[in-house]
Each structure stands twice: as structure tokens, then as C-alpha cells.
Design a protein around this motif. Structure first.
Motif, PDB file in Angstrom:
ATOM      1  N   LEU A 382     -20.293  56.366  38.899  1.00 34.80           N
ATOM      2  CA  LEU A 382     -19.556  58.167  39.545  1.00 34.80           C
ATOM      3  C   LEU A 382     -18.266  58.054  39.817  1.00 34.80           C
ATOM      4  CD1 LEU A 382     -21.519  56.880  43.233  1.00 34.80           C
ATOM      5  CD2 LEU A 382     -22.637  58.333  41.106  1.00 34.80           C
ATOM      6  N   PRO A 383     -18.116  59.449  39.331  1.00 39.05           N
ATOM      7  CA  PRO A 383     -16.956  60.548  39.249  1.00 39.05           C
ATOM      8  C   PRO A 383     -16.194  61.278  40.317  1.00 39.05           C
ATOM      9  CG  PRO A 383     -18.447  61.860  38.934  1.00 39.05           C
ATOM     10  CD  PRO A 383     -19.218  60.449  39.024  1.00 39.05           C
ATOM     11  N   PRO A 384     -14.906  61.086  40.552  1.00 42.45           N
ATOM     12  CA  PRO A 384     -14.534  61.261  42.210  1.00 42.45           C
ATOM     13  C   PRO A 384     -15.167  62.100  42.729  1.00 42.45           C
ATOM     14  CG  PRO A 384     -13.029  61.108  40.108  1.00 42.45           C
ATOM     15  CD  PRO A 384     -13.863  61.371  39.636  1.00 42.45           C
ATOM     16  N   ILE A 385     -15.390  61.627  44.228  1.00 42.45           N
ATOM     17  CA  ILE A 385     -16.260  63.150  45.026  1.00 42.45           C
ATOM     18  C   ILE A 385     -15.087  63.725  46.269  1.00 42.45           C
ATOM     19  CG2 ILE A 385     -18.499  63.305  46.034  1.00 42.45           C
ATOM     20  CD1 ILE A 385     -18.895  60.867  44.845  1.00 42.45           C
ATOM     21  N   THR A 386     -14.951  64.831  45.885  1.00 46.67           N
ATOM     22  CA  THR A 386     -14.583  65.186  47.428  1.00 46.67           C
ATOM     23  C   THR A 386     -15.880  65.675  48.996  1.00 46.67           C
ATOM     24  OG1 THR A 386     -12.441  65.491  46.027  1.00 46.67           O
ATOM     25  CG2 THR A 386     -12.608  66.549  48.792  1.00 46.67           C
ATOM     26  N   LEU A 387     -15.421  66.220  49.851  1.00 49.07           N
ATOM     27  CA  LEU A 387     -16.093  66.246  50.883  1.00 49.07           C
ATOM     28  C   LEU A 387     -14.889  67.374  51.534  1.00 49.07           C
ATOM     29  CD1 LEU A 387     -18.340  64.963  53.548  1.00 49.07           C
ATOM     30  CD2 LEU A 387     -16.929  66.798  54.180  1.00 49.07           C
ATOM     31  N   GLN A 388     -15.416  68.489  51.716  1.00 47.18           N
ATOM     32  CA  GLN A 388     -13.942  69.458  51.985  1.00 47.18           C
ATOM     33  C   GLN A 388     -15.021  69.817  53.988  1.00 47.18           C
ATOM     34  OE1 GLN A 388     -13.806  72.941  50.032  1.00 47.18           O
ATOM     35  NE2 GLN A 388     -13.722  72.348  48.014  1.00 47.18           N
ATOM     36  N   ASP A 389     -13.880  70.086  54.450  1.00 43.06           N
ATOM     37  CA  ASP A 389     -14.867  70.876  55.710  1.00 43.06           C
ATOM     38  C   ASP A 389     -13.494  71.746  56.304  1.00 43.06           C
ATOM     39  OD1 ASP A 389     -16.626  71.048  58.012  1.00 43.06           O
ATOM     40  OD2 ASP A 389     -17.506  69.464  57.465  1.00 43.06           O
ATOM     41  N   THR A 390     -14.161  71.854  57.319  1.00 44.83           N
ATOM     42  CA  THR A 390     -12.816  72.887  58.326  1.00 44.83           C
ATOM     43  C   THR A 390     -12.324  72.224  59.207  1.00 44.83           C
ATOM     44  OG1 THR A 390     -14.519  73.028  59.766  1.00 44.83           O
ATOM     45  CG2 THR A 390     -14.427  74.995  58.252  1.00 44.83           C
ATOM     46  N   PRO A 391     -10.751  73.081  59.867  1.00 40.13           N
ATOM     47  CA  PRO A 391      -9.980  72.054  60.892  1.00 40.13           C
ATOM     48  C   PRO A 391     -10.703  71.399  61.991  1.00 40.13           C
ATOM     49  CG  PRO A 391      -8.814  74.044  58.898  1.00 40.13           C
ATOM     50  CD  PRO A 391      -9.927  73.744  59.211  1.00 40.13           C
ATOM     51  N   ASP A 392     -11.547  72.071  62.320  1.00 37.01           N
ATOM     52  CA  ASP A 392     -12.150  71.979  63.688  1.00 37.01           C
ATOM     53  C   ASP A 392     -12.339  70.106  64.263  1.00 37.01           C
ATOM     54  OD1 ASP A 392     -13.927  73.080  66.034  1.00 37.01           O
ATOM     55  OD2 ASP A 392     -15.059  71.069  65.128  1.00 37.01           O
ATOM     56  N   ALA A 393     -11.878  70.384  65.301  1.00 36.68           N
ATOM     57  CA  ALA A 393     -11.817  68.192  65.190  1.00 36.68           C
ATOM     58  C   ALA A 393     -13.695  67.849  64.893  1.00 36.68           C
ATOM     59  CB  ALA A 393     -12.053  67.746  67.310  1.00 36.68           C
ATOM     60  N   GLY A 394     -14.371  68.744  65.647  1.00 36.25           N
ATOM     61  CA  GLY A 394     -15.622  67.651  65.518  1.00 36.25           C
ATOM     62  C   GLY A 394     -16.389  67.750  64.245  1.00 36.25           C
TER      63      GLY A 394
END
Length: 552
Positions: A382-394
Motif C-alpha cells: 500500500l502507498p503512504p496514506i494520510t488522514l486529514q481532520d480539523t483541530p477540534d478535540a473530538g
């Protein structure tokens, strides 16, 4: 007053009220009640309210070009009016328009405007201004360069002025749900001509017909809107809305910080969809410090959005393996604290196309590992995978949960944090692998076409599925309600089998306020101009003209 009822287009679905959190969460009374009781007295005029939003709208409110999430929509609905609006029965009824009427085959729609409405700069609402707005939204007006609305409104063939207060829209194919698109989740407000033509400051020179007009905007800190003294909607006391003299919007990204600001009196009103914040607000409601209003009606869905155009997600085996790695009951208990209902597809409860079971994969770790192994044997690691999300703690907690679940089946991912407006920009440009998202608020299912059609730039998941394209085209022009439901149910099943998104939960929104603030619950919201009751959902915000504040 003319409405859409002669055609009786039930464009928002069946209007099912779910009231899940009325019993699951203490303090409030579910959708429409307040913890302090129903007898809040008559509205009073004057005063100021500070509203805590979950994010800043960094790109501003040049509506044709703006990328508005719920925080931006809350501001937009205060400054601008839309031509139609949803009511409690799930119908789109005239709002800024006096009537919106189709011909027999739904290929021509006549929009008749209200007389005597003025913009904040004193200019008149005319058919010419509305035509220019609609042309600007669809990319046919010089000086405005919309991104998403070009495709949202691509079924429009022509927009013509057919009277001082009359606009006629012809469509390329029959468009049964056209009135829903004149609302577009509160995003399709009508701007004044001066803002529309402002080449330098369209994003900050806000000119609408709404109950509040812009006084100042300090980006990242506060937007202040003051009362529009000439607003066209009349309140029950015979004077124009709004009741407040001033409305302040304050972006506070962290949900717990918003709660703390509400508890301390730094803000008067806030919204949230974060489970941990719900628990804290429940405690505050029990102490009489705040009142809560919850709604899961016409819910949007929280999900992990997948860029299906990029390896390895262009292979259904990896998408299904990720779906099969999740223990959905455990997710509900850990991430939503047992409060929210797990989602089954893009169409929420009460909406046309909803299915309790759409064939979405259930947890099967051995089966998931086998799919990953099969993929790697055929195509390599599998190639490198990144998950993006916002700064909110939840959001960060959810991202870590996914990271750990995927690791169990041999899929390693890195986490990256971005601001909400950057997250939306990345989704548009395709500069992501996986990203936490919240979208698809309940409405007519045709409104979601722009998110799923292979040719649309708002198809953030880059879905390229001829079968879904075909069904979306059929659903747009099908006038028979039963046939339409069958079409969208089939789309729902296709999402289940292909795992184009990793569904999490239906989003319950909560509005919490100081006990002195009123006008945001169903029993205190204003009726619509045609006299119908207000819309019960909160996924696209709520009206603000009926807010009022008392001294105790």
C-alpha cells in the motif's frame, strides 16, 4: 399568498421527527423545548446576543464563490434571504419570492418576487437583480467565478426577466426539485447588485435583504451585524423583525472552549455536534445554567471521506476492508458516547432514499485482512496514506480511532491537522487521501447529485460510477414519488456495496443558550411568511430574526 402547495411537492421527505436525544440527553426537551419551560413570555425588542460558532469562514461571503459550512451558513442566513425555505412539513415554500410555480412538465419555473423589499444599501429587490444573482451562481455573469454552483445549477438553460418582479427559469430536463435548489441549504442567498459587482470586496462587502446588516468583521475574532430597520418580514407585534439590535458571531473552534465561554457568559448562544460537549451541556442544563435544543431531524451524516481516484482507494477491496475494520457499536459508544445513531448511507431518516439497511459492510477483521492481502499480492504494498481532520478535540479523537482500527487490518495511516476552510479547499482540489467530513443534510435527494455525479467538482470523493450517474439523472426528472424513492434507494444500496464512504453517525446538532435567550426553539421560532410552521432541522443552522433576550 401563493405557495408551492398546488403541486404539493414533498421535497424534504416524510418529515419524521426522531427525538433520539430527548431521552438520551438530560437538561433540554429535545427538538423544540427549553429547560426553563415553555412560558417565556412575549418577545421583547432590543439588546445584543453573541453567538459562538464552530469555525471562521475565512473566504468570506461572496455567496456565489463562497465555501460555506454551518458556521458560514448561520451568518449568511442572518444577512441574506433565500427565494424559498423549508417548512415543518418538508415542503419548500416561497420566502423572498412570493410564489414559485412550474409548468406542467417541470421544465419552466416562474419566480414572482415580493414587492417593496429593499437591500441594506437602499436599492430595490427587482427581477433584474435576481436574474443577475442566478446567472452569477451558474457562472453566466461577468466578474463572478463560482466553483460549485456552476454544477449545482447546471440544469438551468436560461434565466429571463419576464416582469418587474418576475423571473422565468427554463431547464434542460424536467427538474422536479427546483424549489429546493433555490434554498440550497441556506447557501443561495440573494446579494445586492453593488456586492455582486464589487470586484475587490465581494467577500466582505455584504449586502443582502436579511434581518441583520454587516457592521464590522474582524477575521478570526468577531463579526458584528446590526438590526435592519427596514426588514420586509413583520413580527407578531406589527413591527419588522428582528427583535435584537445587534448580533455578534464569534468563531471558537474547540467545542469545550465554546461551552466554557457559554458557561462564563462570554457568549450567549452556541452550536455544537460534539458528543463530549453534549455531556457537559447536559450537566449545565441540570444546574439551570443553560437551555438546550437538539435535533436529529433531516440530519447530515458524519463520515470518513475517501478520495476514490487515488490508489489504493480506487480499488473497492481496500474501501470495503476499511469499512469491515470498524466495530460500529464500539464506535458509537467510544466516539459518540452512546448518544448518536449510526448512519447507513447518504440519505438520512425521513428523507427520500433512506434505508435502515443499505448493505453497508459489517465488521469482519479476518475478511478485511484477506482483502488487503489479496490487493497487495496483486498490486504491491500500500502507498503512504494520510488522514486529514480539523483541530477540534473530538475530530482528533475520531482520527486516532480510525488510525488504530485500520492498523488492525494492516493499513497504516498518518494523521494531519488542517483548519476547516483548508479542509474544504483540499476536498475540492483532491489534495487528500482520507478526511473526516460532515455533509449531505436531509432534503430532496436530488440536492446531493452535485456531491455524487462523476462530472461535478463537488464530487469530493471522485466517484466515477456510471450506474450512479444514470440513477441520478432519472431521479431528477421523475415526478412520481414512489418511483423517485425506488431510484434513490437503489443509489443508497450502491453506496453500501461499493463503500464509497465510511459512514459514521447521523449528526445531532445542539443549540445551547443562556436562559435569557429565546427565539431558537421550535415553540419560539417565527412562522414562515406563508404562515406555515418552522423547519425542525438544525443541520443547516436556523433563522435569527426571531431571537430575543430578556434581563432575567
Amino acid at each position: 399568498m401563493t405557495s408551492l402547495r398546488p403541486r404539493r411537492l414533498r421535497l424534504l421527505g416524510l418529515g419524521v421527527a426522531l427525538a433520539l436525544l430527548a431521552t438520551a440527553c438530560g437538561g433540554g426537551k429535545g427538538d423544540g423545548g427549553t429547560a426553563s419551560g415553555d412560558d417565556v413570555g412575549d418577545p421583547v425588542r432590543g439588546g445584543s446576543v453573541s453567538y459562538g460558532l464552530e469555525a471562521e469562514t475565512g473566504d468570506g461571503w461572496c455567496l456565489q464563490e463562497a465555501q460555506l459550512a454551518i458556521s458560514g451558513i448561520m451568518v449568511a442566513r442572518s444577512i441574506y434571504d433565500t427565494l424559498t425555505a423549508p417548512n415543518a412539513e418538508g415542503e419548500y415554500v416561497p420566502y423572498l419570492a412570493r410564489s414559485v410555480d412550474p409548468n406542467d412538465d417541470f421544465t419552466e419555473w416562474t419566480i414572482t418576487l415580493r414587492d417593496g423589499v429593499t437591500f441594506h444599501d437602499g436599492s430595490d429587490l427587482t427581477a433584474e437583480v435576481v436574474k443577475n444573482n442566478l446567472d452569477a451562481y451558474r457562472g453566466q455573469y461577468e466578474g463572478r467565478s463560482p466553483l460549485l454552483f456552476v454544477f449545482v445549477l447546471d440544469n438551468i438553460d436560461t434565466v429571463e426577466v419576464t416582469g418587474d418582479l418576475e423571473v422565468t427559469v427554463t431547464t434542460k430536463v424536467p427538474w422536479v426539485a427546483f424549489p429546493a435548489f433555490l434554498f440550497s441549504s441556506g447557501r443561495l442567498g440573494i446579494s445586492g447588485q453593488a456586492q455582486l459587482d464589487d470586484a475587490e470586496r465581494c467577500d466582505s462587502n455584504l449586502i443582502g435583504t436579511g434581518p441583520f446588516e454587516l457592521q464590522s468583521w474582524e477575521k478570526g475574532r468577531e463579526l458584528i451585524a446590526e438590526k435592519n430597520p427596514d426588514y420586509w418580514q413583520e413580527a407578531p407585534d406589527g413591527q419588522p423583525y428582528p427583535y435584537l439590535d445587534e448580533l455578534r458571531f464569534t468563531p471558537i473552534v474547540e467545542a469545550e472552549q465554546r461551552v466554557n465561554a457559554l458557561e462564563s457568559g462570554e457568549i450567549d448562544l452556541m452550536h455544537t455536534s460534539q458528543a463530549q460537549a453534549f455531556l457537559t451541556l447536559d450537566d449545565l442544563a441540570e444546574e439551570g445554567i443553560v437551555d438546550n435544543r437538539d435535533s436529529e431531524d433531516y440530519a447530515e451524516v458524519a463520515f470518513l471521506q475517501i478520495n476514490t481516484s487515488k490508489p489504493p482507494f480506487d480499488d473497492v477491496r481496500i474501501r470495503r476492508a476499511m469499512a469491515m475494520s470498524i466495530d460500529r457499536q464500539d464506535y458509537r459508544e467510544v466516539i459518540t458516547r452512546g448518544l448518536f445513531t449510526m448512519a447507513s448511507g447518504p440519505y438520512g431518516p425521513g428523507s427520500v432514499g433512506y434505508l435502515e439497511d443499505a448493505g453497508y459492510p459489517t465488521q469482519d477483521l479476518d475478511g478485511a485482512r484477506a482483502l488487503v492481502a489479496e490487493y497487495e499480492a496483486e498490486k504491491g504494498p500500500l502507498p503512504p496514506i494520510t488522514l486529514q481532520d480539523t483541530p477540534d478535540a473530538g475530530a482528533r479523537e475520531t482520527a486516532v480511532y480510525y488510525q488504530q482500527a485500520f492498523a488492525e487490518i494492516g493499513i497504516d495511516i498518518e494523521l494531519a491537522t488542517v483548519q476547516q476552510d483548508k479542509q474544504i479547499d483540499n476536498a475540492i482540489s483532491g489534495e487528500y487521501d482520507l478526511t473526516g467530513f460532515r455533509n449531505y443534510p436531509g432534503g430532496d435527494p436530488d440536492e446531493l447529485t452535485v456531491w455524487f455525479k462523476s462530472t461535478s467538482p463537488a464530487n469530493f470523493s471522485r466517484i466515477d460510477d456510471p450506474e450512479i450517474d444514470r440513477l441520478l439523472d432519472e431521479g431528477r426528472s421523475e415526478p412520481d414519488p414512489d418511483a423517485r424513492a425506488a431510484i434513490y434507494e437503489e443509489i443508497n444500496r450502491r453506496f453500501g456495496s461499493e463503500a464509497y464512504s465510511l459512514w459514521a453517525n447521523w449528526t445531532t446538532w445542539r443549540v445551547s443558550a443562556q436562559p435569557t435567550v429565546h427565539g431558537y426553539t421550535l415553540d419560539t421560532l417565527p412562522k414562515l411568511p406563508d404562515g406555515s410552521d418552522p423547519f425542525p432541522g438544525l443541520a443547516t443552522g436556523h433563522p435569527t430574526q426571531g431571537l430575543w433576550v430578556t434581563s432575567s
